[in-house]
Design a protein around this motif. Structure first.
Motif: not given
Length: 322
Positions: A257-268
């Motif tokens: 929940x952050x604009x240009x936030x971290x690209x982790x975690x990756x979930x399904x």
């Protein structure tokens, strides 16, 4: 519901490029899987081209390089298999995202050879036509719709490209109406699509407002309701969705929940009620780093996923559902 996950690098040893990103995949009738991505020195560098690998029973093939011009950046490949088995590979070409154009190549031999690139819509200067990141889908009516967006003048807007003649020509819809949040219009790009019932089509979209937004169509994608906020977090990075044969939806994304936030975690995450509510399914990556721009397709009781791994490799994941 249980999930069994197997992961592997598409290129495990020597990558042909320093950087790679934005993968796509499709499964062929003979069981082989095609995956493509863009790669070069870094995103937007003039040497960035489209690369493609094919997985058979022996593993992944040496990547093929596809280019329109060796001195102009290539972006965002998208694979699609037509009913006759022909594979179409769409991709963007241009120095700047706002001005890129859409090209495509086709293959009639499961991706072993490809024809010369052609522009999807000749002379287009609108900022791109056809699928912008995620796969096109064929509706029950036979219509093909491609999730599209443009970024001209730093204005992010979504639309759908429609083909009623098996991709011979395309008709661009109006832009999806965008709401305002915090006093500013929500920027929306890179939709992902599914059909719930005949001609009832839905999209989830990447935004710059910390949440995934949604729009719905009751006429096969010609017109769309004003976009509205979902409860799904979005870090302003790519998302993708797949629908299984039993009607469940599986969304792969970075729930940050952050604009240009971290690209982790990756979930399904999974929905059994057409996207009204969601339950966690699988955490594909949770360590620090970049795990992003996923693509997902459904294959019986399996989900097939590709995604960027720290801009250095592309991961292929097979998720068995039981």
């Amino acid at each position: 519901m249980k999930f069994e996950v197997k992961k592997e690098f598409i290129i495990d040893k020597i990558c042909p490029t320093k950087s790679c990103h934005a993968s796509t995949l499709v499964k062929m009738d003979n069981g082989e899987i095609l995956a493509a991505w863009f790669g070069g020195t870094y995103e937007k560098h003039d040497d960035v081209d489209i690369w493609l690998s094919r997985r058979d029973s022996k593993g992944w093939s040496e990547p093929q390089r596809i280019t329109v011009d060796e001195n102009i950046p290539h972006w965002n490949p998208v694979l699609y298999k037509k009913q006759d088995g022909t594979v179409v590979l769409f991709f963007k070409v241009g120095k700047e995202i706002a001005d890129w154009q859409t090209y495509y190549v086709t293959s009639g031999d499961c991706g072993k050879t490809w024809n010369e690139p052609k522009q999807l819509v000749e002379g287009d200067t609108s900022g791109g036509r056809g699928p912008v990141k995620n796969k096109a889908i064929r509706l029950k009516s036979g219509r093909i719709i491609a999730p599209s967006s443009t970024e001209q003048n730093k204005d992010w807007r979504c639309f759908v490209d429609i083909s009623d003649n098996d991709m011979k020509t395309w008709e661009k819809t109006d832009f999806v109406e965008r709401p305002k949040r915090y006093g500013k219009t929500v920027g929306m790009i890179q939709p992902t699509l599914w059909e719930s019932e005949p001609d009832n089509v839905h999209m989830l979209v990447r935004t710059n407002r910390r949440y995934i937004y949604r729009s719905d169509s009751a006429d096969g994608g010609k017109t769309w309701c004003p976009a509205y906020k979902t409860g799904l977090f979005n870090n302003n990075s790519g998302i993708d969705i797949a629908k299984t044969h039993d009607g469940r939806l599986f969304l792969v994304s970075n729930p940050v929940k952050e604009n240009w936030g971290e690209r982790t975690p990756l979930t399904v995450v999974c929905s059994a009620d057409n996207g009204n509510s969601w339950d966690l399914g699988v955490v594909l990556e949770s360590m620090p780093g970049e795990y992003s721009y996923p693509a997902i397709i459904a294959d019986g009781n399996e989900l097939l996923v590709t995604y960027t791994w720290n801009r250095k490799k592309i991961v292929f994941a097979k998720i068995k559902i039981s």
